[in-house]
Design a protein around this motif. Sequence first.
Motif, PDB file in Angstrom:
ATOM      1  N   LEU A  70       0.783  -1.055   0.368  1.00 33.59           N
ATOM      2  CA  LEU A  70      -0.257   0.435  -0.315  1.00 33.59           C
ATOM      3  C   LEU A  70       0.447   0.999  -0.128  1.00 33.59           C
ATOM      4  N   SER A  71       1.948   1.360   0.676  1.00 30.56           N
ATOM      5  CA  SER A  71       3.146   2.096   0.730  1.00 30.56           C
ATOM      6  C   SER A  71       3.395   2.285  -1.110  1.00 30.56           C
ATOM      7  N   HIS A  72       3.477   1.075  -1.451  1.00 33.16           N
ATOM      8  CA  HIS A  72       4.224   1.709  -2.809  1.00 33.16           C
ATOM      9  C   HIS A  72       2.758   2.200  -3.657  1.00 33.16           C
ATOM     10  N   ARG A  73       1.561   1.870  -3.700  1.00 27.51           N
ATOM     11  CA  ARG A  73       0.457   2.391  -4.227  1.00 27.51           C
ATOM     12  C   ARG A  73       0.550   4.088  -3.630  1.00 27.51           C
ATOM     13  N   TRP A  74       0.476   4.504  -2.854  1.00 28.45           N
ATOM     14  CA  TRP A  74       0.938   6.097  -2.147  1.00 28.45           C
ATOM     15  C   TRP A  74       2.176   6.814  -2.860  1.00 28.45           C
ATOM     16  N   ALA A  75       2.817   6.231  -3.278  1.00 28.82           N
ATOM     17  CA  ALA A  75       3.994   6.607  -3.351  1.00 28.82           C
ATOM     18  C   ALA A  75       3.946   6.764  -4.672  1.00 28.82           C
ATOM     19  N   GLN A  76       2.977   6.322  -6.054  1.00 26.76           N
ATOM     20  CA  GLN A  76       2.967   6.223  -6.726  1.00 26.76           C
ATOM     21  C   GLN A  76       1.650   7.227  -7.689  1.00 26.76           C
ATOM     22  N   GLY A  77       0.199   6.695  -6.943  1.00 23.39           N
ATOM     23  CA  GLY A  77      -0.414   7.985  -7.190  1.00 23.39           C
ATOM     24  C   GLY A  77      -1.353   8.347  -5.786  1.00 23.39           C
ATOM     25  N   GLY A  78      -0.470   8.614  -4.823  1.00 21.93           N
ATOM     26  CA  GLY A  78      -1.840   9.384  -3.720  1.00 21.93           C
ATOM     27  C   GLY A  78      -2.283   9.480  -2.921  1.00 21.93           C
ATOM     28  N   PRO A  79      -3.849  10.207  -2.957  1.00 21.41           N
ATOM     29  CA  PRO A  79      -4.795   9.475  -1.548  1.00 21.41           C
ATOM     30  C   PRO A  79      -5.657   8.515  -2.577  1.00 21.41           C
ATOM     31  N   ASP A 106      -5.980  16.485   9.120  1.00 22.91           N
ATOM     32  CA  ASP A 106      -7.123  16.665  10.353  1.00 22.91           C
ATOM     33  C   ASP A 106      -8.098  15.814  10.707  1.00 22.91           C
ATOM     34  N   GLY A 107      -6.956  14.258  10.876  1.00 22.77           N
ATOM     35  CA  GLY A 107      -7.794  12.872  11.194  1.00 22.77           C
ATOM     36  C   GLY A 107      -9.571  12.291  11.102  1.00 22.77           C
ATOM     37  N   ARG A 108      -9.919  12.911   9.061  1.00 26.19           N
ATOM     38  CA  ARG A 108     -11.103  12.772   8.797  1.00 26.19           C
ATOM     39  C   ARG A 108     -10.702  11.533   7.979  1.00 26.19           C
ATOM     40  N   LYS A 109     -11.505  10.023   8.370  1.00 30.25           N
ATOM     41  CA  LYS A 109     -11.266   9.209   7.635  1.00 30.25           C
ATOM     42  C   LYS A 109     -11.202   9.310   6.254  1.00 30.25           C
ATOM     43  N   PHE A 110     -10.635   8.889   5.371  1.00 28.24           N
ATOM     44  CA  PHE A 110     -10.550   9.388   3.794  1.00 28.24           C
ATOM     45  C   PHE A 110     -10.996   7.784   3.048  1.00 28.24           C
ATOM     46  N   ALA A 111     -10.744   6.256   4.395  1.00 23.91           N
ATOM     47  CA  ALA A 111     -10.915   5.683   2.799  1.00 23.91           C
ATOM     48  C   ALA A 111     -10.577   4.190   4.718  1.00 23.91           C
TER      49      ALA A 111
END
Length: 477
Positions: A70-79, A106-111
């Motif tokens: 999942l960290s690799h996915r974050w690095a490739q496409g962000g949120p 801000d601590g709000r749920k994103f996914a």
Amino acid sequence: MFRRKVRRLGLFLKRRLRWPIRSAGLNFALAYGLVFVISAGAFLSFIWWNTTGQLDHQVEVAVQVDALDLSHRWAQGGPSALSLAIQDRLDQNVDDDELYLLVDPDGRKFAGNLPGWPVVITRLDTFYELAIKRDGFRTNAKMHAYPLTHGFRMIVGRDVRGRQLVRHVLTDTLIWAWIMVTLLAAGGALAIRRIFRQVVRSIARTTAAVAQGDLSQRIPLTGNETDLVGQTVNTMLERINRLMDGVKQVSNAIAHDLRTPIARARARLEDANRTATSAEELHAAIDRAVMDLDRVTSIFEALLRIAQLEAGARRAAFTVLDIRPLLEGLSELYEASVEDAGLHLDFKAGTVQPVNGDPHLLQQAVANLLDNAIKFAPPGTTITLSVDMQGERLAITVADQGPGMSEDDLSRASERFFRAETARNTPGAGLGLSLVQAVMSLHGGALELKAGELQTGQPGLSATLLLPVVPAVSRKG
């Protein structure tokens, strides 16, 4: 004063806390059962600890691998790319045990499928095992938080409800297994106690019969491991029986051999007292009686020497010695006696190694063999004194061409006061070979007697002293 009070308290506790069970069989059975139960408990505990540890380790590895991807996915496409990857995993999660949460700065749920960030998760370098509420019921979860760029944070976890069920089942199974092992240990302890009591009772019955004078009793053998004790006791009883028979034979022999010279000395003194007409006749009778009594004294001295040798009381004079010069001197010493008897002495010596022993005792042993050879060898024959190596032992042999001995006599020749039929009319008390045997036992050697046809047609007798040699390492030291 304080030390005295402490000592008194220790003695009081020692008397009060003394083990109450006096039965050796019961103590042995309890010890066996206790060791068995403790060993089984330790073994089952190790199985439980290792199994649960492996389950925890598998969960942690799965979480870390998933978080890395999942960290690799974050690095490739962000949120957006990470949110899509999390949703794909949740859609494909058939077991419904994967937990995810992605929050913004801000601590709000994103996914994710977690309702919110747990307040207890404050560190990002460790695993947390928490009780969470999912779909209206509470369950346990193992989670790990990870930092992302731009202030985002992520939680990856697993619902470990199934692992808890496995742990409970494993715990119950191992507890019941331990209970069954405990019952088996109790049964084995009772069986051990019964076997122990049977062995003790068998030994007690046999020893009680022996104590009452029945030396023919033996412990019955049952064909199991307890036969080792029975065989040892039976061997001891056989030894005692032989010793008792030997004592009886020695007592009878002493009474027989000492009665004649004592009775002869008494008869001579009594006859001289009645019939002596001069001081010369009286002195002659006294001298003959003294000679008879000297023979009695020599028998007792020989018995004392044999007893000392068998007790190992003569080892102080042991030294490393070359046996060849000792035998050469003995051969020269006996040349005159051999010639007076009309015999010939042949001395043969090979290459020999040193031995560890008492030179005086070894010389006396060989002298006894030479005396016997001179006593029984017919005139005109040869007595052979030889020394050589026989394997790893030094062999001293005295061979004559006399009447020899039968097989039965050879097996009893070293017994005290034993005399073969061919030696009944010769002087002696039957202690010479017994003394030789005692000297060999003291030196860790052996006496071998052999009879056989020689070239002259005479049976002959060969007596061999076998002595252990000094190892080469010891000689260098």
